[in-house]
Design an enzyme around this catalytic site. Structure first.
Site, PDB file in Angstrom:
ATOM      1  CB  ALA A 340     -11.841  18.945 -17.259  1.00 33.91           C
ATOM      2  CG  MET A 341     -17.548  20.533 -14.292  1.00 30.78           C
ATOM      3  SD  MET A 341     -16.562  21.616 -12.975  1.00 30.78           S
ATOM      4  CE  MET A 341     -18.282  20.592 -11.976  1.00 30.78           C
ATOM      5  CD  GLU A 342     -15.630  18.565 -10.484  1.00 30.25           C
ATOM      6  OE1 GLU A 342     -15.800  19.076  -9.455  1.00 30.25           O
ATOM      7  OE2 GLU A 342     -14.806  19.240 -11.386  1.00 30.25           O
ATOM      8  CG  ASN A 343     -20.342  18.587 -14.925  1.00 31.07           C
ATOM      9  OD1 ASN A 343     -20.382  19.714 -14.609  1.00 31.07           O
ATOM     10  ND2 ASN A 343     -19.547  18.571 -17.042  1.00 31.07           N
ATOM     11  CD  GLU A 376     -11.677  17.291 -14.162  1.00 32.35           C
ATOM     12  OE1 GLU A 376     -12.446  17.280 -13.424  1.00 32.35           O
ATOM     13  OE2 GLU A 376     -10.853  18.288 -13.690  1.00 32.35           O
ATOM     14  CG  HIS A 379     -12.660  15.986  -8.667  1.00 29.03           C
ATOM     15  ND1 HIS A 379     -13.193  16.869  -7.233  1.00 29.03           N
ATOM     16  CD2 HIS A 379     -12.430  17.002  -9.338  1.00 29.03           C
ATOM     17  CE1 HIS A 379     -12.218  18.241  -7.603  1.00 29.03           C
ATOM     18  NE2 HIS A 379     -12.052  18.130  -8.756  1.00 29.03           N
ATOM     19  CD  GLU A 398     -11.277  21.198  -7.341  1.00 34.25           C
ATOM     20  OE1 GLU A 398     -10.489  21.187  -7.778  1.00 34.25           O
ATOM     21  OE2 GLU A 398     -12.111  21.969  -8.123  1.00 34.25           O
TER      22      GLU A 398
END
EC number: 3.4.11.-
Length: 953
Positions: A340-343, A376, A379, A398
């Protein structure tokens, strides 16, 4: 697929007019569609001798210019649906994007040079405007640096003046990636079995420069306003909600988004798809969860939508600080390289991390979804609102997200009761990687982290798991209330900006003092060596003399640490006859003076590091070890659950480091025969796996597997047998985990009842084909064990089911099971399938190869395979990919011979490792440790297992 296609004349004309330097007027022009004739042609940068323009030192952008705002126009040229033409076997797809951008910046120090980042973009001649005088400035030259800096350098005729306001406008074009980098394309199918396509971005850590020229460093924060031209029938999503959207012509439309908060470039996000969404329960923030229409209609996003609202509310209350946007979108992508990516405002997930499929997904899969969402969402504060100053301290992002997820999951799903499991998983992951000289500090020297490859090397178990463990240790030291007060003030003070670890220590120290609590050592004094040094200590207790000492723990017993490492260690301890107590160990060794409490009385044992709150291992004199192991065998409940697991883990790892006899570690597994709790079993099986990896090609494996392990697991298997036979599971989540452990250990070690159960259940599914009565919790382990015990028929049935399933969870379980076969020719076939993205998705290549390498029959095959196909399987790992490092570590885990070591060294020397370089050094060091350990312990281990199994007969 063709990489590019020619723009239609209308679109070429549109792009000439719609430059971002005039973005305000752009929208109205698009609405009335009054477009002047002009062609948009990207101009290649002229070649300028590098000697004429001197780059800044150490590959970092100079701070003479600071960006404030970007206006970006992007036009991805791709089709979301392909209509095949008659007599055309391969339909066209266009993997090309173009656009323009204007960045507004302030000059903080007079300079003639503008440095920013650009990579793999074709860029037009720049236009620089003095915004204070509305004057166009003369540009002498511009060049793309041909090195790892990725600098685009622009030389001006005159100095940009201190405190002056300027703008830089550029047009550019680039390729839409097929390798999950920067702006990439993803293919999927719907129920009509037609292909669909989408594009998405993944920009962390250094891929924003592949999307548009920018100041691509985390402390170069700015506001981003994005406008996207995309095909009608698709929806564009970005960090913020849509400001306006309208059609351009019969094929294209535009969407403009509201400006973002001030943020780092790696957080910019974009997706264009035909996805639908589920709305979360009413909340202050509008939360939408997007997925394939089929998944939305089937309700697969319902659980994620509900739990996201609960976790977001928890964080807002816990941090006493609101989430920084009005909206939150999260999207389940068929392809994404990280889990996953926390944009900020648009979180992207792999489908398996967000979708829950009733009747197909394991009940335990909700734990995965909740944990990933919690990470996420954390973040959105740690990373998005407050960002580390540079990638050398990525642990501040992280490590915090990992630590906070323990609290959030425990709050959102208390019935899971998995906080201890999550902590132990991270503790052991960190311990293993941090016991090598090739580890790195949490806070590495900035000069050690410059290139993209070096930055990628920081995204590992040290930053994630060790970061979480030292935060947990600090919270235990200052106590939760002061810790929470400190991080709240830290977040509020640095909101919208950047910080380093020193800032964090100040706020937690202030919170302690505000509560009138003494702090000796201070927070900074306590934490400094835990974050700026590699590794961790082993604390050795002698319960006869009362002496205690600390030493840098390394697997390589012959290695001498190049650091004179010491830590301030919070020692907690208890005995079987006294209450818990604590003290500090801050020097190399303390003698008997004042340490009488560590001298055990007759029959008394001492247990140090209660509930493993400290990030250190513990060793004892043999007498105390014997008493602790006796306690485990006679009444283990006297020892806290987490310590039961940790005693096993410490014993095995101390044996790997030659600090205790290997037989002591093996004796620590005897109590398992009457143990039903998950954590001790997980610890023992994970550590025994090292013995299996080292000895499953030798005569040791026979008595270890066929008699000892089979005997030890039999009672545990029988404990669950009635439920397993009838495809039911316990209510308790921990026991559900251990039921899977029991089946896996029993079947893989040849327990007849287990093998018969797995093969019969799988055969019943094969006979009924579409009717699968195996409980969803047990499918993964039963699939694997049945395929392992079976032949071509079982494998091909599983492969057919994998190909035809549209259920993400089921596909993941089958994909892993296919790697379990013992037939080398089937494993070779499976490896070849990973080269075809229509069979094995690109994001699944690494885990699939690693699954095969975990199989003794497939390890050598996998090693040969990755060397033969490195360019494909590593997917250009140093340019924004992290999988290459995982691949090296996974495939080399069994290496324990000088020949394998030499092969690994040759691989390193003859291959472009880049992002996998640190992992390769770690693999070499671990292989050296393995060679020495096997040579020294083979005979003793064989003798112990033979003696133990003889006693069983």
């Amino acid at each position: 697929m063709p990489g590019k296609s020619t723009l239609s004349k209308a679109l070429a004309v549109a792009f000439a007019v719609l430059t971002v330097s005039a973005i305000g007027g752009m929208i109205s022009m698009m609405i009335v569609f009054e477009i002047q004739t002009n062609n948009l042609t990207m101009t290649e940068l002229p070649t300028v001798p590098s000697t004429t323009l001197a780059p800044p030192p150490v590959m970092r952008l100079p701070r003479s210019l600071i960006p404030e705002r970007y206006e970006i126009l992007l036009h991805p040229q791709f089709y979301s649906r392909i209509v095949e033409e008659v007599n055309v076997t391969t339909p066209n797809q266009t993997l090309f994007f173009n656009g323009s951008s204007t960045v507004y910046f302030r000059c903080h120090q007079a300079t003639k040079h503008i440095f920013l980042h650009s990579f793999e973009l074709s860029v037009s001649p720049p236009e620089v405007i003095d915004r204070d005088n509305n004057k166009k400035l003369s540009v002498l030259s511009h060049q793309q640096h041909d090195d790892e800096s990725d600098f685009l350098e622009i030389e001006m005729e005159e100095n940009l003046k201190t405190n002056g306001n300027y703008s830089l406008s550029l047009s550019f074009d680039g390729e839409i990636s097929e390798y999950l980098q920067a702006l990439y394309v993803s293919k999927y199918t719907e129920t009509d079995l037609d292909f669909r396509f989408l594009v998405a971005t993944n920009l962390e850590p250094t891929s924003a420069r592949r999307l548009f020229p920018c100041f691509d460093e985390p402390d170069m924060k700015a506001v981003f306003q994005l406008t996207v031209i995309h095909r009608r029938g698709t929806e564009a999503l970005s960090n913020t909600r849509q400001q306006r959207s309208s059609s351009i012509d019969e094929e294209w439309k535009y969407t403009q988004f509201f400006p973002t908060p001030k943020m780092s470039s790696y957080l910019l996000a974009l997706t264009i798809s035909e996805f639908k969404f589920t709305t979360s329960p009413e909340n202050r923030v509008t939360i939408k969860t997007y997925a394939r229409p089929e998944a939305i209609d089937a309700g697969h996003t319902r659980y994620a939508a509900e739990i996201t609202a609960e976790i977001l509310k928890f964080y807002e209350e816990h941090f006493d600080l609101q989430y920084g946007m009005e909206d939150l979108a999260q999207i389940a992508l068929p392809d994404l390289e990280p889990l996953a990516m926390e944009n900020w405002g648009l979180i992207t997930y792999q489908e398996g991390a967000l979708l829950y499929e009733e009747g197909v997904s394991s009940w335990l899969h909700k734990e995965v979804i909740t944990t990933v969402i919690a990470h996420e969402l954390a973040h959105q504060w740690f990373g998005n609102q407050v960002t580390m100053k540079w990638w050398n301290e990525i642990w501040l992002n992280e490590g915090f997200a990992t630590y906070m997820s323990y609290l959030a999951v425990d709050h959102a799903e208390p019935k899971f009761q998995i906080k201890e499991k999550m902590i132990m998983d991270d503790l052991h992951a960190a311990f293993e990687e941090d016991a090598l000289l090739t580890s790195h500090p949490l806070s590495a020297p900035p000069n050690d982290v410059q290139t993209t490859g070096e930055i990628l090397g920081m995204f590992d178990a040290i930053s994630y798991s060790k970061g979480a463990m030292v935060l947990r240790m600090l919270a235990e030291y200052v106590k939760d209330k002061a810790f929470d007060d400190g991080i709240r003030e830290y977040l509020k003070t640095h909101r919208g900006g950047n910080a380093d670890q020193e800032d964090l220590w100040v706020f937690i120290q202030n919170a302690l003092q505000a509560r009138n609590k003494e702090s000796k050592p201070t927070v900074q004094e306590f934490m400094e060596n835990w974050t700026t040094q590699i590794g961790y200590p082993v604390v050795t207790i002698n319960t006869i003399s009362g002496s205690i000492n600390q030493k840098h723990f390394l697997y390589n017993s012959s290695a001498v640490s190049k650091y004179g490492l010491l830590w301030k260690i919070p020692i907690t301890y208890t005995t079987n006859i006294s209450e818990p107590n604590d003290f500090w160990l801050g020097e190399r060794e303390r003698g008997t003076d004042g340490m009488d409490e560590l001298i055990s009385k007759k029959g008394e044992w001492i247990l140090v590091n209660i509930n493993t709150t400290g990030y250190y291992r513990v060793n004892y004199n043999v007498e105390n070890w014997d008493r602790l192991l006796w306690q485990l065998e006679t009444n283990p409940s006297r020892i806290p659950l987490m310590n039961r697991a940790q005693l096993v883990d410490d014993a095995f790892n101390l044996a790997r480091a030659k600090q205790v006899d290997v037989t002591l570690a093996l004796k620590s597994t005897r109590f398992l025969r009457s143990e039903t709790a998950y954590l001790p079993w997980e610890s023992a099986i994970r550590n025994l796996e090292y013995f299996i990896l080292m000895f499953d090609r030798s005569e040791v494996y026979g008595p270890m597997q066929q008699l000892y392990l089979r005997h030890q697991v039999e009672e545990l298997y029988n404990f669950f047998k009635n439920q397993t036979d009838y495809s039911t599971v316990p209510d308790d989540h921990s026991l559900q985990h251990n039921q899977i452990t029991a089946i896996e250990v029993a079947c893989s070690n040849g327990l007849p009842d287990c093998v018969e159960m797995a093969t019969e259940k799988f055969a019943e599914w094969m006979d009924r084909n579409d009717t699968n009565t195996i409980h969803t919790n047990l499918r993964s382990v039963i699939y694997c064990q049945a395929v392992a015990a079976g032949d071509k028929k079982e494998w091909e049935f599983a492969w057919e089911k994998f190909l035809n399933s549209t259920d993400t969870s089921e596909k993941d379980q089958l994909r892993k099971a296919l790697s379990c076969t013992k037939k080398t020719w089937l494993l070779n076939r499976y490896l070849s399938y990973t080269l075809d993205p229509d069979k094995i998705r690109l994001m699944d290549v690494t885990s699939t190869v690693n699954h095969i390498a975990q199989n003794a029959a497939g390890q050598a095959l996998a090693w040969n395979f990755i060397r033969a196909h490195w360019d494909y399987v590593s997917q250009g790992g140093w340019r924004g990919r992290r999988d290459a490092a995982s691949l090296v570590m996974g495939v080399t885990r069994r290496f324990s011979t000088p020949f394998e070591l030499q092969e690994l060294i040759r691989f390193r020397d003859n291959t472009e490792m880049n992002g996998a370089y640190r992992a390769t050094l770690q693999a070499i060091e671990q292989t050296q440790v393995n060679i020495q350990w096997v040579q020294e312990n083979h005979d003793a281990v064989l003798e112990w297992f033979e003696r133990e199994t003889a006693n069983l007969e």
